[in-house]
Design an enzyme around this catalytic site. Structure first.
Site, PDB file in Angstrom:
ATOM      1  N   LYS A  66       1.019  -1.154   0.050  1.00  0.00           N
ATOM      2  CA  LYS A  66       0.149  -0.135   0.015  1.00  0.00           C
ATOM      3  C   LYS A  66       1.076   1.128   0.049  1.00  0.00           C
ATOM      4  CE  LYS A  66      -4.047   1.929   0.378  1.00  0.00           C
ATOM      5  NZ  LYS A  66      -3.766   2.741  -0.753  1.00  0.00           N
ATOM      6  N   LYS A  90       4.967   2.233   8.480  1.00  0.00           N
ATOM      7  CA  LYS A  90       3.875   3.175   9.073  1.00  0.00           C
ATOM      8  C   LYS A  90       2.584   2.371   9.243  1.00  0.00           C
ATOM      9  CE  LYS A  90       3.740   6.890   6.363  1.00  0.00           C
ATOM     10  NZ  LYS A  90       3.171   7.765   5.503  1.00  0.00           N
ATOM     11  N   LYS A 102       5.293   2.045  -3.024  1.00  0.00           N
ATOM     12  CA  LYS A 102       5.279   3.439  -3.235  1.00  0.00           C
ATOM     13  C   LYS A 102       5.477   3.475  -4.823  1.00  0.00           C
ATOM     14  CE  LYS A 102       4.742   7.291  -1.389  1.00  0.00           C
ATOM     15  NZ  LYS A 102       4.032   7.701  -0.300  1.00  0.00           N
ATOM     16  N   THR A 186      -5.318  12.689   6.943  1.00  0.00           N
ATOM     17  CA  THR A 186      -3.880  12.759   7.287  1.00  0.00           C
ATOM     18  C   THR A 186      -3.664  13.798   8.225  1.00  0.00           C
ATOM     19  OG1 THR A 186      -3.475  11.811   4.896  1.00  0.00           O
ATOM     20  CG2 THR A 186      -1.637  13.156   6.361  1.00  0.00           C
ATOM     21  N   ASN A 217      -2.203  20.446   0.408  1.00  0.00           N
ATOM     22  CA  ASN A 217      -3.266  19.565   0.804  1.00  0.00           C
ATOM     23  C   ASN A 217      -3.280  19.314   2.241  1.00  0.00           C
ATOM     24  OD1 ASN A 217      -4.427  19.032  -1.682  1.00  0.00           O
ATOM     25  ND2 ASN A 217      -3.164  17.397  -2.150  1.00  0.00           N
ATOM     26  N   SER A 348      -7.284   5.121   3.837  1.00  0.00           N
ATOM     27  CA  SER A 348      -7.413   4.469   2.532  1.00  0.00           C
ATOM     28  C   SER A 348      -7.790   3.128   2.857  1.00  0.00           C
ATOM     29  CB  SER A 348      -6.008   4.616   2.186  1.00  0.00           C
ATOM     30  OG  SER A 348      -5.660   5.847   1.675  1.00  0.00           O
TER      31      SER A 348
HETATM   32  P1  NAD Z   1       0.936  18.819  -1.984  1.00  0.00           P
HETATM   33  O1  NAD Z   1       1.625  19.106  -3.078  1.00  0.00           O
HETATM   34  O2  NAD Z   1      -0.498  19.258  -1.749  1.00  0.00           O
HETATM   35  O3  NAD Z   1       1.651  20.080  -0.750  1.00  0.00           O
HETATM   36  C1  NAD Z   1       2.997  20.170  -0.519  1.00  0.00           C
HETATM   37  C2  NAD Z   1       3.242  21.583  -0.312  1.00  0.00           C
HETATM   38  O4  NAD Z   1       4.586  21.903   0.240  1.00  0.00           O
HETATM   39  C3  NAD Z   1       2.941  22.505  -1.484  1.00  0.00           C
HETATM   40  O5  NAD Z   1       2.118  23.708  -1.130  1.00  0.00           O
HETATM   41  C4  NAD Z   1       4.420  23.021  -1.840  1.00  0.00           C
HETATM   42  O6  NAD Z   1       4.277  24.358  -2.867  1.00  0.00           O
HETATM   43  C5  NAD Z   1       5.057  23.123  -0.510  1.00  0.00           C
HETATM   44  N1  NAD Z   1       6.445  22.888  -0.870  1.00  0.00           N
HETATM   45  C6  NAD Z   1       7.299  22.482  -1.732  1.00  0.00           C
HETATM   46  N2  NAD Z   1       8.481  22.496  -1.334  1.00  0.00           N
HETATM   47  C7  NAD Z   1       8.535  23.277  -0.274  1.00  0.00           C
HETATM   48  C8  NAD Z   1       9.728  23.927   0.442  1.00  0.00           C
HETATM   49  N3  NAD Z   1      10.877  23.656   0.170  1.00  0.00           N
HETATM   50  N4  NAD Z   1       9.216  24.719   1.327  1.00  0.00           N
HETATM   51  C9  NAD Z   1       7.951  24.846   1.762  1.00  0.00           C
HETATM   52  N5  NAD Z   1       6.995  24.448   1.249  1.00  0.00           N
HETATM   53  C10 NAD Z   1       7.182  23.652   0.013  1.00  0.00           C
HETATM   54  O7  NAD Z   1       1.215  17.601  -1.152  1.00  0.00           O
HETATM   55  P2  NAD Z   1       0.506  16.818   0.346  1.00  0.00           P
HETATM   56  O8  NAD Z   1      -0.389  15.880  -0.312  1.00  0.00           O
HETATM   57  O9  NAD Z   1       0.078  17.892   1.055  1.00  0.00           O
HETATM   58  O10 NAD Z   1       1.808  16.118   0.751  1.00  0.00           O
HETATM   59  C11 NAD Z   1       2.568  16.770   1.601  1.00  0.00           C
HETATM   60  C12 NAD Z   1       3.657  15.860   2.285  1.00  0.00           C
HETATM   61  O11 NAD Z   1       2.818  14.993   3.194  1.00  0.00           O
HETATM   62  C13 NAD Z   1       4.428  14.821   1.417  1.00  0.00           C
HETATM   63  O12 NAD Z   1       5.561  14.599   2.221  1.00  0.00           O
HETATM   64  C14 NAD Z   1       3.569  13.746   1.531  1.00  0.00           C
HETATM   65  O13 NAD Z   1       4.482  12.430   1.057  1.00  0.00           O
HETATM   66  C15 NAD Z   1       3.110  13.548   2.712  1.00  0.00           C
HETATM   67  N6  NAD Z   1       1.959  12.946   2.997  1.00  0.00           N
HETATM   68  C16 NAD Z   1       0.846  13.124   2.360  1.00  0.00           C
HETATM   69  C17 NAD Z   1      -0.264  12.547   2.562  1.00  0.00           C
HETATM   70  C18 NAD Z   1      -1.704  12.548   2.000  1.00  0.00           C
HETATM   71  O14 NAD Z   1      -2.603  12.217   2.495  1.00  0.00           O
HETATM   72  N7  NAD Z   1      -1.710  13.570   1.040  1.00  0.00           N
HETATM   73  C19 NAD Z   1      -0.355  11.370   3.518  1.00  0.00           C
HETATM   74  C20 NAD Z   1       0.834  11.246   4.246  1.00  0.00           C
HETATM   75  C21 NAD Z   1       1.955  11.735   4.020  1.00  0.00           C
END
Ligand code: NAD
Length: 414
Positions: A66, A90, A102, A186, A217, A348
């Site tokens: 997953k 996790k 992944k 999340t 997000n 999920s």
């Molecule tokens: P996303 O693309 O919606 O958001 C990421 C944000 O980080 C964006 O606003 C981007 O502009 C910003 N960003 C990128 N580089 C940056 C920097 N150097 N400094 C500051 N901001 C920066 O992605 P997301 O879904 O919100 O995921 C964010 C993190 O959370 C990732 O590491 C992802 O693997 C992790 N994550 C997401 C989920 C999920 O449900 N979406 C679940 C577990 C983990």
């Protein structure tokens, strides 16, 4: 150092603390399957372009592989491998019956038209179809992948296998079998953990200043949920830079402004924010620094300058092992990604269950079902941190590896 080497270091630390069976450690160090594909896509111009994609299936001892799919120009096999291993860990930290996988495609999706993005996604599904399935390997969204992309994914897979098998992917839109609550799961899972930390540390939200790196997000929703609880949001950033708000900011308004002006940085005048670089934001005084962007953000170079009392990891791998050591020595509490952001994969899993029996939860039911899983995860990690006198990250690894070891032995693999 590659991201996967970071993961191996983390596994090694926990393994020596808990005396893990060396054969189990060897299994965890070697993903079960690594798939690399070339995806041909007809571009709008009529030309053909080949995109490289990956799927790493790290382990399925606890259940089907997953983990999300990342669309990013810098994604590589090392990164995807590390992320797949973190998924195995996790899922086991919170005790859900899933393994780790992944995927990724080397692409900047912002440079593609909607049609090209759809053809790329469908091409990726065709390329990896033999190794995925609702009981085998279930992808999900990650950086730059959306519910719409998951809908295309499910549709293409169902066509290929000739039946309703939409449980092959999670994070779909509600109309196509997504779970209510997944969009905030999340962050909500993170809030459930932070509530436990607040009880433990005895802090009061109204006196607690929070900075969010990565107002996307996950980070955006986290800010909204925390503001509702009374926390003061005093900083936020995205890839273009950050803003510091001395008197706090309403995240609903900041998100609205960001949607209109493309980046939080352009909202400085609207809310009286001071512009700072991404580096400065991480070193700004606050109580809780929430990392919700990308990997390796706190590292050897800046860990000594972090002024937050708590670093809360919603992103995957935002703190390097070297930085972990520095933060631990300085008494900064790090709430590790593999616990803090596991609410996403947990809901999920609810989506997989709902797709399988065609019985759907309300958002309240989904989030209520998430709560005890997150709280139990926290309690197990905290108990191991106390037992071994180690950091919460090491304790989370110990928790997960103990459970994975049991599964491996139950299955007679060793
Ligand atoms: P996303 O693309 O919606 O958001 C990421 C944000 O980080 C964006 O606003 C981007 O502009 C910003 N960003 C990128 N580089 C940056 C920097 N150097 N400094 C500051 N901001 C920066 O992605 P997301 O879904 O919100 O995921 C964010 C993190 O959370 C990732 O590491 C992802 O693997 C992790 N994550 C997401 C989920 C999920 O449900 N979406 C679940 C577990 C983990």
């Amino acid at each position: 150092m590659s991201l996967f080497e970071n993961t191996l270091k983390q596994i090694n630390r926990a393994a020596s603390l808990m005396n893990l069976d060396p054969n189990v450690k060897t299994l965890m160090e070697n993903p079960q399957r690594i798939v690399e594909v070339n995806i041909p896509v007809k571009m709008d111009s009529g030309s053909l372009k080949i995109f490289k994609g990956f799927r790493v299936q790290h382990s399925n001892y606890a259940g089907p592989y997953k983990g999300g799919i990342r669309y990013h120009q810098d994604v590589d096999m090392g990164e995807v491998t590390a992320l797949s291993a973190w998924m195995s860990i996790k899922c086991s930290v919170v005790g859900i019956p899933l393994g780790g996988g992944k995927g990724g495609i080397i692409v900047n999706p912002k440079e593609l038209s909607l049609g090209e993005l759809e053809r790329l996604t469908r091409g990726y599904v065709r390329a990896i179809e033999p190794v995925i399935g609702p009981d085998k390997d279930v992808p999900a969204p990650d950086v730059n992948t959306t519910p719409q992309i998951m809908d295309w994914f499910a549709d293409e897979y169902c066509k290929l296998v000739g039946k309703d098998a939409k449980g092959v992917v999670t994070g779909k839109t509600l109309e196509h079998g997504g779970s209510k609550g997944r969009n905030i799961a999340t962050a909500q899972g993170g809030v459930y953990v932070l509530d436990e930390v607040a009880k433990e540390k005895g802090f009061n939200p109204a006196d607690t200043k929070v900075i969010i790196q990565g107002f996307g997000n996950v980070g955006g929703v986290m800010a909204q949920l925390l503001a509702k609880k009374g926390y003061q949001i005093v900083g936020a950033s995205d890839s273009q830079g950050g803003l510091i708000f001395e008197n706090g900011v309403d995240p609903d308004k900041l998100l609205g402004c960001k949607a209109e002006k493309t980046t939080v940085v352009n909202c400085d005048i609207d809310f009286g924010g001071k512009r700072v670089s991404n580096e400065e934001l991480l070193e700004t005084e606050c109580d809780i620094l929430i990392l919700a962007a990308l990997e390796n953000q706190i590292n050897e170079g800046n860990a000594s300058n972090v002024k937050a009392k708590i670093v809360f990891e919603l992103a995957n791998g935002p703190t390097t092992p070297e930085a972990d050591e520095i933060l631990a020595k300085r008494g900064v509490m790090v709430i590790p990604d593999i616990l803090a952001n596991s609410g996403g994969v947990t809901v999920s899993w609810f989506e997989m269950l709902q797709n399988a029996d065609n019985n759907y939860l309300t958002e309240e039911e989904a989030l209520a079902k998430l709560l005890p899983i997150m709280v139990d995860g926290w309690k197990a990690v905290k108990a191991n941190a106390d037992k071994y006198g180690c950091t919460l990250r090491e304790a989370a690894y110990v928790t997960a590896l103990t459970r994975i070891e049991e599964k491996i032995k139950e299955k007679g693999i060793l």
